[in-house]
Design a protein around this motif. Structure first.
Motif, PDB file in Angstrom:
ATOM      1  N   ASP A  31      36.388  43.725  34.426  1.00  0.00           N
ATOM      2  CA  ASP A  31      36.810  42.324  34.825  1.00  0.00           C
ATOM      3  C   ASP A  31      37.628  42.631  35.999  1.00  0.00           C
ATOM      4  OD1 ASP A  31      38.343  40.023  34.773  1.00  0.00           O
ATOM      5  OD2 ASP A  31      39.718  40.801  33.202  1.00  0.00           O
ATOM      6  N   TYR A  32      37.348  41.988  37.178  1.00  0.00           N
ATOM      7  CA  TYR A  32      37.905  42.071  38.408  1.00  0.00           C
ATOM      8  C   TYR A  32      38.296  40.820  39.172  1.00  0.00           C
ATOM      9  CZ  TYR A  32      33.900  41.288  41.141  1.00  0.00           C
ATOM     10  OH  TYR A  32      32.838  40.633  41.908  1.00  0.00           O
ATOM     11  N   GLU A  33      39.118  41.127  40.230  1.00  0.00           N
ATOM     12  CA  GLU A  33      39.291  40.006  41.024  1.00  0.00           C
ATOM     13  C   GLU A  33      38.928  40.738  42.578  1.00  0.00           C
ATOM     14  OE1 GLU A  33      43.327  38.318  40.884  1.00  0.00           O
ATOM     15  OE2 GLU A  33      44.154  40.066  41.152  1.00  0.00           O
ATOM     16  N   LEU A  34      38.371  40.121  43.511  1.00  0.00           N
ATOM     17  CA  LEU A  34      38.540  40.522  44.696  1.00  0.00           C
ATOM     18  C   LEU A  34      39.394  39.627  45.814  1.00  0.00           C
ATOM     19  CD1 LEU A  34      37.133  42.156  47.143  1.00  0.00           C
ATOM     20  CD2 LEU A  34      35.153  40.394  47.074  1.00  0.00           C
ATOM     21  N   ILE A  35      40.382  40.203  46.036  1.00  0.00           N
ATOM     22  CA  ILE A  35      41.416  39.632  47.007  1.00  0.00           C
ATOM     23  C   ILE A  35      41.066  40.002  48.819  1.00  0.00           C
ATOM     24  CG2 ILE A  35      43.866  39.518  47.614  1.00  0.00           C
ATOM     25  CD1 ILE A  35      44.343  40.251  44.793  1.00  0.00           C
ATOM     26  N   LEU A  36      40.630  38.943  49.258  1.00  0.00           N
ATOM     27  CA  LEU A  36      40.224  39.159  50.802  1.00  0.00           C
ATOM     28  C   LEU A  36      41.196  38.577  51.409  1.00  0.00           C
ATOM     29  CD1 LEU A  36      36.520  38.161  50.559  1.00  0.00           C
ATOM     30  CD2 LEU A  36      37.412  40.237  50.372  1.00  0.00           C
ATOM     31  N   VAL A  37      41.911  39.491  52.215  1.00  0.00           N
ATOM     32  CA  VAL A  37      43.245  38.899  53.056  1.00  0.00           C
ATOM     33  C   VAL A  37      42.921  38.829  54.398  1.00  0.00           C
ATOM     34  CG1 VAL A  37      45.491  39.527  53.650  1.00  0.00           C
ATOM     35  CG2 VAL A  37      44.798  40.344  51.465  1.00  0.00           C
ATOM     36  N   ASP A  38      42.808  37.661  55.104  1.00  0.00           N
ATOM     37  CA  ASP A  38      42.406  37.386  56.420  1.00  0.00           C
ATOM     38  C   ASP A  38      43.635  37.581  57.469  1.00  0.00           C
ATOM     39  OD1 ASP A  38      40.743  36.320  58.863  1.00  0.00           O
ATOM     40  OD2 ASP A  38      42.308  35.125  58.766  1.00  0.00           O
ATOM     41  N   ASP A  39      43.553  38.589  58.180  1.00  0.00           N
ATOM     42  CA  ASP A  39      44.841  38.682  59.193  1.00  0.00           C
ATOM     43  C   ASP A  39      44.537  38.259  60.246  1.00  0.00           C
ATOM     44  OD1 ASP A  39      47.144  40.308  60.090  1.00  0.00           O
ATOM     45  OD2 ASP A  39      46.065  41.949  60.193  1.00  0.00           O
ATOM     46  N   GLY A  40      44.737  36.962  60.400  1.00  0.00           N
ATOM     47  CA  GLY A  40      44.585  36.502  61.957  1.00  0.00           C
ATOM     48  C   GLY A  40      43.249  36.366  62.280  1.00  0.00           C
ATOM     49  N   SER A  41      42.359  36.369  61.782  1.00  0.00           N
ATOM     50  CA  SER A  41      41.130  36.451  62.539  1.00  0.00           C
ATOM     51  C   SER A  41      40.773  35.489  63.345  1.00  0.00           C
ATOM     52  CB  SER A  41      39.864  36.453  61.448  1.00  0.00           C
ATOM     53  OG  SER A  41      39.946  37.744  60.734  1.00  0.00           O
ATOM     54  N   THR A  42      40.104  35.871  64.572  1.00  0.00           N
ATOM     55  CA  THR A  42      39.570  34.667  65.717  1.00  0.00           C
ATOM     56  C   THR A  42      38.193  34.460  65.711  1.00  0.00           C
ATOM     57  OG1 THR A  42      39.464  36.554  67.320  1.00  0.00           O
ATOM     58  CG2 THR A  42      41.850  35.631  67.148  1.00  0.00           C
ATOM     59  N   ASP A  43      37.811  34.875  64.574  1.00  0.00           N
ATOM     60  CA  ASP A  43      36.058  34.576  64.924  1.00  0.00           C
ATOM     61  C   ASP A  43      35.827  33.669  63.427  1.00  0.00           C
ATOM     62  OD1 ASP A  43      36.362  36.355  62.501  1.00  0.00           O
ATOM     63  OD2 ASP A  43      34.769  38.039  63.213  1.00  0.00           O
ATOM     64  N   ASN A  44      34.866  33.887  62.833  1.00  0.00           N
ATOM     65  CA  ASN A  44      34.367  32.914  61.632  1.00  0.00           C
ATOM     66  C   ASN A  44      34.617  33.651  60.177  1.00  0.00           C
ATOM     67  OD1 ASN A  44      33.859  30.588  63.047  1.00  0.00           O
ATOM     68  ND2 ASN A  44      31.668  31.565  63.721  1.00  0.00           N
ATOM     69  N   THR A  45      35.580  34.727  60.251  1.00  0.00           N
ATOM     70  CA  THR A  45      35.594  35.279  59.077  1.00  0.00           C
ATOM     71  C   THR A  45      36.038  34.445  57.943  1.00  0.00           C
ATOM     72  OG1 THR A  45      36.376  37.441  60.132  1.00  0.00           O
ATOM     73  CG2 THR A  45      37.070  37.278  57.938  1.00  0.00           C
ATOM     74  N   VAL A  46      37.070  33.477  57.951  1.00  0.00           N
ATOM     75  CA  VAL A  46      37.707  32.537  57.092  1.00  0.00           C
ATOM     76  C   VAL A  46      36.242  31.838  56.239  1.00  0.00           C
ATOM     77  CG1 VAL A  46      39.141  30.781  56.414  1.00  0.00           C
ATOM     78  CG2 VAL A  46      39.718  32.684  57.617  1.00  0.00           C
ATOM     79  N   GLU A  47      35.451  31.195  57.381  1.00  0.00           N
ATOM     80  CA  GLU A  47      34.451  30.343  57.104  1.00  0.00           C
ATOM     81  C   GLU A  47      33.254  31.142  56.385  1.00  0.00           C
ATOM     82  OE1 GLU A  47      35.923  30.441  59.872  1.00  0.00           O
ATOM     83  OE2 GLU A  47      36.713  28.642  59.862  1.00  0.00           O
ATOM     84  N   GLU A  48      33.363  32.413  56.710  1.00  0.00           N
ATOM     85  CA  GLU A  48      32.095  33.267  56.082  1.00  0.00           C
ATOM     86  C   GLU A  48      32.595  33.508  54.656  1.00  0.00           C
ATOM     87  OE1 GLU A  48      28.835  34.495  56.902  1.00  0.00           O
ATOM     88  OE2 GLU A  48      29.141  32.680  58.053  1.00  0.00           O
ATOM     89  N   ILE A  49      33.734  33.678  54.479  1.00  0.00           N
ATOM     90  CA  ILE A  49      34.374  33.964  52.986  1.00  0.00           C
ATOM     91  C   ILE A  49      34.246  32.772  52.051  1.00  0.00           C
ATOM     92  CG2 ILE A  49      36.567  34.631  51.895  1.00  0.00           C
ATOM     93  CD1 ILE A  49      37.491  36.122  53.990  1.00  0.00           C
ATOM     94  N   LYS A  50      34.717  31.594  52.738  1.00  0.00           N
ATOM     95  CA  LYS A  50      34.462  30.544  51.779  1.00  0.00           C
ATOM     96  C   LYS A  50      32.909  30.117  51.479  1.00  0.00           C
ATOM     97  CE  LYS A  50      38.623  28.420  53.761  1.00  0.00           C
ATOM     98  NZ  LYS A  50      39.122  27.045  54.761  1.00  0.00           N
ATOM     99  N   LYS A  51      32.222  30.566  52.434  1.00  0.00           N
ATOM    100  CA  LYS A  51      30.626  30.255  52.052  1.00  0.00           C
ATOM    101  C   LYS A  51      29.999  31.111  50.943  1.00  0.00           C
ATOM    102  CE  LYS A  51      26.220  30.286  54.794  1.00  0.00           C
ATOM    103  NZ  LYS A  51      25.575  30.566  56.146  1.00  0.00           N
ATOM    104  N   HIS A  52      30.529  32.201  50.916  1.00  0.00           N
ATOM    105  CA  HIS A  52      30.087  33.304  50.207  1.00  0.00           C
ATOM    106  C   HIS A  52      30.776  33.823  48.938  1.00  0.00           C
ATOM    107  CE1 HIS A  52      26.677  33.873  52.944  1.00  0.00           C
ATOM    108  NE2 HIS A  52      27.396  34.029  53.906  1.00  0.00           N
ATOM    109  N   MET A  53      31.889  33.382  48.984  1.00  0.00           N
ATOM    110  CA  MET A  53      33.057  33.516  47.966  1.00  0.00           C
ATOM    111  C   MET A  53      32.512  32.932  46.292  1.00  0.00           C
ATOM    112  SD  MET A  53      36.136  30.947  48.654  1.00  0.00           S
ATOM    113  CE  MET A  53      37.350  31.877  47.473  1.00  0.00           C
ATOM    114  N   ASN A  54      32.732  34.011  45.298  1.00  0.00           N
ATOM    115  CA  ASN A  54      32.372  33.271  44.099  1.00  0.00           C
ATOM    116  C   ASN A  54      33.346  33.169  43.171  1.00  0.00           C
ATOM    117  OD1 ASN A  54      33.487  36.073  43.257  1.00  0.00           O
ATOM    118  ND2 ASN A  54      31.299  37.005  43.745  1.00  0.00           N
ATOM    119  N   ASP A  55      33.332  33.195  41.770  1.00  0.00           N
ATOM    120  CA  ASP A  55      34.447  32.813  41.125  1.00  0.00           C
ATOM    121  C   ASP A  55      35.603  33.998  40.992  1.00  0.00           C
ATOM    122  OD1 ASP A  55      32.765  34.323  39.417  1.00  0.00           O
ATOM    123  OD2 ASP A  55      32.931  33.025  37.783  1.00  0.00           O
TER     124      ASP A  55
END
Length: 315
Positions: A31-55
């Protein structure tokens, strides 16, 4: 028990898909959660997370780049798991090591730190890291083999009380030791970076030295700064008094002491000693204000045992 995997990220767009997949594959029985913390990325890191994130995925976006320590602290603050894991987002750490480390933690430890046994980095970088690790062990007395390995597993109470600021993520084992945690190490896998570029440069050396000086002071004198400032100040003051007393004797015997550098040195030692002792008093007042104004305690109670509770455990 629930696991929280905290991953600080900055400009790691190409790694996101594989990172989420590898963590999910490694922890499919947890039973786990994956916490991805975006530290001010200037590329498409946030968009890629939103695209591939699961529940299982939780995205934490910081409003600007604060550095790895602050990003890690933000992820730990959000984490709700009983066990908290920190891991790099560049896929050099291997999520498949996490179950083994959790099992080791359950043997009675508070922190399990990884050792990159077969580290896949440039020879010069490995050489500098080896020297730095040796110096840190010698100065702090905390004998961790690989301070640079981000892959670590913590019990929740330890992780939540690390008090991470500045660039202190490199010294998490020292912070954990200051908290009173029981620490062990295990060898972990390490891979070559496939995508993106390393964020580390030679300039981090000076940051490491500065942070190490701060931590050594806090480790030894954090609750009693007067023991440092008062001791050094008293030694300086005493040397200054002895020098000036010696010069006074010479003056009484008719010698000219006005142009002697020794007189200047004695006076400076006395004044410097008085300033350090005064600084010690002020530091003591600040420490008391820090604890008392916020209701903090200079200690942590691990457990309270009564006869009744002991009988319940034994039964």
């Amino acid at each position: 028990m629930k696991l929280s995997v905290v991953v600080p990220l900055m400009n790691e767009e190409d790694n996101i898909k594989y990172l989420i997949e590898e963590v999910d594959k490694a922890l499919k029985d947890f039973d786990y959660e994956l916490i991805l913390v975006d530290d001010g990325s200037t590329d498409n890191t946030v968009e890629e997370i939103k695209k591939h994130m699961n529940d299982k995925t939780k995205l934490v976006i910081l409003n600007r780049n604060y550095g790895q320590t602050s990003a890690m602290a933000a992820g730990i603050e959000v984490a709700s798991g009983d066990i908290i894991v920190t891991i790099d987002g560049d896929l050099q750490n291997d999520p498949s090591d996490i179950p083994m480390m959790v099992e080791k933690l359950n043997e009675g430890y508070d922190v399990v730190a990884g050792i990159r046994a077969k580290r896949k980095d440039e020879p010069f970088r490995k050489f500098l890291s080896k020297i730095a690790n040796k110096i840190i062990r010698k100065v702090t007395g905390v004998h961790i083999t690989d301070y640079g390995c981000t892959l670590k597993v913590f019990k929740k109470d330890v992780a939540k009380n690390l008090q991470l600021y500045g660039e202190l993520h490199r010294f998490i084992p020292i912070l954990a030791e200051m908290y009173g945690a029981k620490i062990t190490e295990v060898p972990v896998k390490h891979h070559e970076r496939k995508f993106g570029k390393s964020k580390y440069g030679f300039n981090r050396t000076f940051k490491v030295i500065s942070d190490l000086m701060y931590l050594v002071f806090m480790q030894r004198f954090g609750q009693k700064p007067m023991h440092f400032f008062g001791t050094v100040g008293f030694i300086m003051f005493s040397l200054g008094v002895l020098i000036d007393f010696y010069l006074l004797i010479l003056k009484l015997f008719g010698q000219n002491i006005g142009g002697r550098p020794l007189l200047t040195l004695g006076t400076m030692l006395i004044l410097g000693g008085i300033q350090l002792i005064t600084t010690g008093f002020l530091a003591e007042i600040m420490i008391r204000t820090y604890y008392e104004s916020q209701g903090k305690k200079p200690y942590v109670i691990k457990e309270i045992v009564t006869k009744d509770s002991q009988m319940r455990v034994e039964s």
